[in-house]
Design a protein around this motif. Structure first.
Motif, PDB file in Angstrom:
ATOM      1  N   LEU A 156       0.926  -1.308  -0.022  1.00  0.00           N
ATOM      2  CA  LEU A 156      -0.023   0.234   0.007  1.00  0.00           C
ATOM      3  C   LEU A 156       0.989   1.263   0.047  1.00  0.00           C
ATOM      4  O   LEU A 156       0.220   2.491  -0.099  1.00  0.00           O
ATOM      5  CB  LEU A 156      -0.906  -0.033   1.119  1.00  0.00           C
ATOM      6  CG  LEU A 156      -2.145  -1.125   1.125  1.00  0.00           C
ATOM      7  CD1 LEU A 156      -2.593  -1.280   2.522  1.00  0.00           C
ATOM      8  CD2 LEU A 156      -3.056  -1.039   0.232  1.00  0.00           C
ATOM      9  N   HIS A 157       2.139   1.112   0.309  1.00  0.00           N
ATOM     10  CA  HIS A 157       3.115   2.159   0.176  1.00  0.00           C
ATOM     11  C   HIS A 157       4.221   1.961  -0.841  1.00  0.00           C
ATOM     12  O   HIS A 157       5.166   2.385  -0.802  1.00  0.00           O
ATOM     13  CB  HIS A 157       3.608   2.835   1.348  1.00  0.00           C
ATOM     14  CG  HIS A 157       3.880   1.671   2.573  1.00  0.00           C
ATOM     15  ND1 HIS A 157       5.162   1.026   2.419  1.00  0.00           N
ATOM     16  CD2 HIS A 157       3.138   1.021   3.553  1.00  0.00           C
ATOM     17  CE1 HIS A 157       5.141   0.240   3.261  1.00  0.00           C
ATOM     18  NE2 HIS A 157       3.731   0.227   4.099  1.00  0.00           N
ATOM     19  N   ASP A 158       4.014   1.151  -2.012  1.00  0.00           N
ATOM     20  CA  ASP A 158       4.854   0.887  -2.878  1.00  0.00           C
ATOM     21  C   ASP A 158       5.116   2.397  -3.538  1.00  0.00           C
ATOM     22  O   ASP A 158       4.197   2.930  -4.077  1.00  0.00           O
ATOM     23  CB  ASP A 158       4.200   0.166  -4.105  1.00  0.00           C
ATOM     24  CG  ASP A 158       5.092  -0.002  -5.140  1.00  0.00           C
ATOM     25  OD1 ASP A 158       5.830  -1.093  -5.238  1.00  0.00           O
ATOM     26  OD2 ASP A 158       4.951   0.672  -6.101  1.00  0.00           O
ATOM     27  N   PRO A 159       6.480   2.617  -3.690  1.00  0.00           N
ATOM     28  CA  PRO A 159       6.870   3.998  -4.277  1.00  0.00           C
ATOM     29  C   PRO A 159       6.344   4.381  -5.603  1.00  0.00           C
ATOM     30  O   PRO A 159       5.578   5.412  -5.739  1.00  0.00           O
ATOM     31  CB  PRO A 159       8.161   4.002  -4.181  1.00  0.00           C
ATOM     32  CG  PRO A 159       8.567   2.986  -3.179  1.00  0.00           C
ATOM     33  CD  PRO A 159       7.792   2.064  -3.354  1.00  0.00           C
ATOM     34  N   ASP A 160       6.293   3.611  -6.611  1.00  0.00           N
ATOM     35  CA  ASP A 160       5.742   3.859  -7.863  1.00  0.00           C
ATOM     36  C   ASP A 160       4.291   3.842  -7.804  1.00  0.00           C
ATOM     37  O   ASP A 160       3.587   4.604  -8.625  1.00  0.00           O
ATOM     38  CB  ASP A 160       6.249   2.655  -8.939  1.00  0.00           C
ATOM     39  CG  ASP A 160       7.844   2.892  -9.060  1.00  0.00           C
ATOM     40  OD1 ASP A 160       8.347   3.790  -9.045  1.00  0.00           O
ATOM     41  OD2 ASP A 160       8.478   1.636  -9.476  1.00  0.00           O
ATOM     42  N   GLY A 161       3.572   2.974  -7.102  1.00  0.00           N
ATOM     43  CA  GLY A 161       2.280   2.861  -6.884  1.00  0.00           C
ATOM     44  C   GLY A 161       1.854   4.168  -6.240  1.00  0.00           C
ATOM     45  O   GLY A 161       0.775   5.038  -6.675  1.00  0.00           O
ATOM     46  N   MET A 162       2.530   4.933  -5.449  1.00  0.00           N
ATOM     47  CA  MET A 162       2.031   6.185  -4.850  1.00  0.00           C
ATOM     48  C   MET A 162       2.271   7.314  -5.598  1.00  0.00           C
ATOM     49  O   MET A 162       1.545   8.159  -5.565  1.00  0.00           O
ATOM     50  CB  MET A 162       3.174   6.214  -3.577  1.00  0.00           C
ATOM     51  CG  MET A 162       2.772   5.528  -2.306  1.00  0.00           C
ATOM     52  SD  MET A 162       0.964   5.568  -1.895  1.00  0.00           S
ATOM     53  CE  MET A 162       0.825   7.102  -1.341  1.00  0.00           C
ATOM     54  N   LYS A 163       3.300   6.932  -6.789  1.00  0.00           N
ATOM     55  CA  LYS A 163       3.154   8.045  -7.749  1.00  0.00           C
ATOM     56  C   LYS A 163       1.698   8.182  -8.559  1.00  0.00           C
ATOM     57  O   LYS A 163       1.360   9.279  -8.812  1.00  0.00           O
ATOM     58  CB  LYS A 163       4.223   7.791  -8.840  1.00  0.00           C
ATOM     59  CG  LYS A 163       5.555   8.048  -8.145  1.00  0.00           C
ATOM     60  CD  LYS A 163       6.703   7.654  -9.203  1.00  0.00           C
ATOM     61  CE  LYS A 163       8.120   7.538  -8.935  1.00  0.00           C
ATOM     62  NZ  LYS A 163       9.081   7.369  -9.933  1.00  0.00           N
ATOM     63  N   SER A 164       1.138   6.974  -8.872  1.00  0.00           N
ATOM     64  CA  SER A 164      -0.196   6.935  -9.444  1.00  0.00           C
ATOM     65  C   SER A 164      -1.320   7.570  -8.319  1.00  0.00           C
ATOM     66  O   SER A 164      -2.129   8.340  -9.047  1.00  0.00           O
ATOM     67  CB  SER A 164      -0.424   5.607  -9.760  1.00  0.00           C
ATOM     68  OG  SER A 164      -0.741   4.691  -8.727  1.00  0.00           O
ATOM     69  N   VAL A 165      -0.967   7.228  -7.246  1.00  0.00           N
ATOM     70  CA  VAL A 165      -2.113   7.779  -6.402  1.00  0.00           C
ATOM     71  C   VAL A 165      -1.859   9.593  -6.196  1.00  0.00           C
ATOM     72  O   VAL A 165      -2.791  10.202  -6.352  1.00  0.00           O
ATOM     73  CB  VAL A 165      -1.707   7.206  -4.744  1.00  0.00           C
ATOM     74  CG1 VAL A 165      -2.830   7.895  -3.692  1.00  0.00           C
ATOM     75  CG2 VAL A 165      -1.852   5.700  -4.978  1.00  0.00           C
ATOM     76  N   LYS A 166      -0.648   9.957  -6.244  1.00  0.00           N
ATOM     77  CA  LYS A 166      -0.507  11.407  -6.061  1.00  0.00           C
ATOM     78  C   LYS A 166      -1.296  11.915  -7.284  1.00  0.00           C
ATOM     79  O   LYS A 166      -2.034  12.970  -7.353  1.00  0.00           O
ATOM     80  CB  LYS A 166       0.938  11.704  -6.011  1.00  0.00           C
ATOM     81  CG  LYS A 166       0.946  13.400  -5.913  1.00  0.00           C
ATOM     82  CD  LYS A 166       2.641  13.446  -5.741  1.00  0.00           C
ATOM     83  CE  LYS A 166       2.641  15.081  -5.662  1.00  0.00           C
ATOM     84  NZ  LYS A 166       4.160  15.439  -5.357  1.00  0.00           N
ATOM     85  N   ALA A 167      -0.901  11.461  -8.616  1.00  0.00           N
ATOM     86  CA  ALA A 167      -1.627  11.814  -9.850  1.00  0.00           C
ATOM     87  C   ALA A 167      -3.008  11.829  -9.815  1.00  0.00           C
ATOM     88  O   ALA A 167      -3.685  12.787 -10.207  1.00  0.00           O
ATOM     89  CB  ALA A 167      -0.816  11.160 -11.027  1.00  0.00           C
ATOM     90  N   ALA A 168      -3.645  10.866  -9.132  1.00  0.00           N
ATOM     91  CA  ALA A 168      -4.802  10.676  -9.176  1.00  0.00           C
ATOM     92  C   ALA A 168      -5.543  11.715  -8.358  1.00  0.00           C
ATOM     93  O   ALA A 168      -6.566  12.508  -8.530  1.00  0.00           O
ATOM     94  CB  ALA A 168      -5.213   9.304  -8.815  1.00  0.00           C
ATOM     95  N   VAL A 169      -5.103  11.891  -7.068  1.00  0.00           N
ATOM     96  CA  VAL A 169      -5.493  12.984  -6.175  1.00  0.00           C
ATOM     97  C   VAL A 169      -5.711  14.486  -6.846  1.00  0.00           C
ATOM     98  O   VAL A 169      -6.442  15.176  -6.933  1.00  0.00           O
ATOM     99  CB  VAL A 169      -4.815  13.052  -4.782  1.00  0.00           C
ATOM    100  CG1 VAL A 169      -5.279  14.178  -4.032  1.00  0.00           C
ATOM    101  CG2 VAL A 169      -4.809  11.713  -4.314  1.00  0.00           C
ATOM    102  N   GLN A 170      -4.348  14.638  -7.540  1.00  0.00           N
ATOM    103  CA  GLN A 170      -4.172  16.051  -8.471  1.00  0.00           C
ATOM    104  C   GLN A 170      -5.015  16.062  -9.378  1.00  0.00           C
ATOM    105  O   GLN A 170      -6.062  17.145  -9.519  1.00  0.00           O
ATOM    106  CB  GLN A 170      -2.819  15.723  -8.979  1.00  0.00           C
ATOM    107  CG  GLN A 170      -2.793  17.474  -9.807  1.00  0.00           C
ATOM    108  CD  GLN A 170      -1.116  17.379 -10.241  1.00  0.00           C
ATOM    109  OE1 GLN A 170      -0.376  16.540  -9.857  1.00  0.00           O
ATOM    110  NE2 GLN A 170      -0.928  18.221 -11.097  1.00  0.00           N
TER     111      GLN A 170
END
Length: 401
Positions: A156-170
């Protein structure tokens, strides 16, 4: 009479649509000390677990594996062994857990084996404690044999996965129809899959909470504070992202606030206490991990398993095979204690004599006091109950005068 009913019907439908509470919670039968009372005890336990499980996804009762009644002076103690299944309803979803859909095997199903103790005295039943072993129903190696092209879950805190999360929130905060910015409450799950045309793909499910920042202001959304629990709207979003093309789609379901009372002239939104900017995985709301972990982690010890894009409902499907040399580096340790909720009181209390009322079922606290450390960092475990007391700093005894 007919015209009167028809005039009221749109109002009723509007109220149901706004509150999403038209389906009442099923009643829980009274729990007794009889040997054939296992079903009622199991339903009560499932309601109690759902009431206190305030992160991740809701669970439904699948099967009673064991039921033992021990007579005591003032009644009896009941021991239950239960199998629960994870649903597709996140905890911010107002739908009652018994009305939620079980996650299918191809969507990477999650199960929980729970031991529950209930005490019955004077016709009143109370859950004393429970402990659950939460895991993926199939390991990656098992899924690779069943469905070699299905995506697999990563930390749930995979670095590359979190890039996709940050982009989605934006992307969500670029929606001009939202009055306020939304900040990340938690990551529900992240799936990955390899496709020859786009490279590594990420499909994230995230829960967002409305903040006090008005949309379009110059304030950086990551610095915004969530609104109080009853005043905040919530959003559950599913996104797609590829390493070669970046963010693809973002689709969200929005849930209204329980308190929609308009503020008076000159009145400002109340401030609620919470740990600003941190969810229970130790991430700031900008999607970055601040615990010092940079390695990506597979959900278990067998690697990432099969790959593939989501199917038509966005929950997983088939696609190109993964390259044979793609391996994870091992799951980072699951750090980060859960912060308190907005009012500083943490999770809900331990009432176990029936289902939670509709208001409590409708709205989960955006932040939590306690979150257990599961062995599988790709899923949200059911934490043991009662929760252990939070550890505070040790105070040195005062020196005698």
């Amino acid at each position: 009479m007919y015209l009167s009913i028809m005039k009221r019907l749109p109002i009723l439908l509007l109220l149901c649509s706004a509150a999403l509470l038209c389906s009442a919670a099923p009643a829980v039968e009274p729990v007794t000390c009889s040997e054939d009372g296992g079903a009622a005890a199991a339903r009560m336990a499932a309601h109690h677990i759902d009431e206190n499980h305030d992160h991740g996804y809701k669970f439904k009762l699948k099967e009673i594996k064991g039921h033992k009644v021990e007579k005591v002076d003032d009644g009896c103690d009941i021991e239950l062994q239960l199998d629960l299944q994870e649903t597709t309803c996140h905890n911010i979803n107002p739908k009652h857990f018994e009305d939620c859909t079980i996650r299918s095997e191809s969507q990477r199903a999650v199960v929980a084996n729970c031991s529950v103790r209930i005490h019955v005295a004077n016709s009143a039943a109370k859950v004393k404690n429970y402990h659950c072993d939460t895991r993926q129903e199939k390991t990656n190696s098992e899924m690779a044999r069943i469905c070699p092209d299905c995506p697999s879950l990563v930390s749930l805190h995979d670095p590359d996965g979190m890039k996709s999360v940050k982009a989605a929130v934006q992307r969500v905060n670029e929606n001009a129809t939202n009055q306020n910015y939304y900040v990340l409450r938690e990551v529900g799950r992240i799936k990955i899959g390899w496709m020859s045309s786009t490279g590594m793909n990420y499909w994230a499910e995230i829960a967002l909470v409305e903040s006090h920042c008005r949309n379009g202001t110059r304030i950086v959304p990551e610095a915004c504070r969530p609104l109080c629990p009853d005043r905040a709207r919530h959003a559950f979003c599913q996104s797609s992202y590829s390493s070669s093309q970046g963010l693809g789609s973002v689709e969200c379901d929005y849930y209204p606030a329980t308190n929609s009372t308009a503020l008076g002239d000159g009145e400002q939104e109340p401030l609620c206490r919470h740990h600003h900017g941190r969810d229970h995985h130790g991430h700031d709301h900008d999607g970055h991990d601040h615990d010092g972990h940079s390695g990506r982690g597979p959900p278990n010890h067998d690697g990432h398993g099969g790959r593939g894009p989501p199917d038509h409902d966005g929950h997983g499907g088939r696609g190109g095979r993964s390259p044979p040399d793609h391996h994870g580096q091992g799951p980072p340790e699951h750090h980060g204690q859960a912060p308190a909720d907005h009012d500083g009181h943490g999770g809900r209390g331990g009432h176990a004599d029936g289902p939670p009322d509709q208001e409590r079922q409708r709205h989960r606290p955006p932040f939590h006091r306690f979150h257990c450390h599961g062995s599988d960092t790709a899923i949200h475990p059911i934490c043991p109950w009662p929760h252990p007391e939070p550890r505070g700093p040790r105070l040195k005894p005062k020196e005698e005068a």
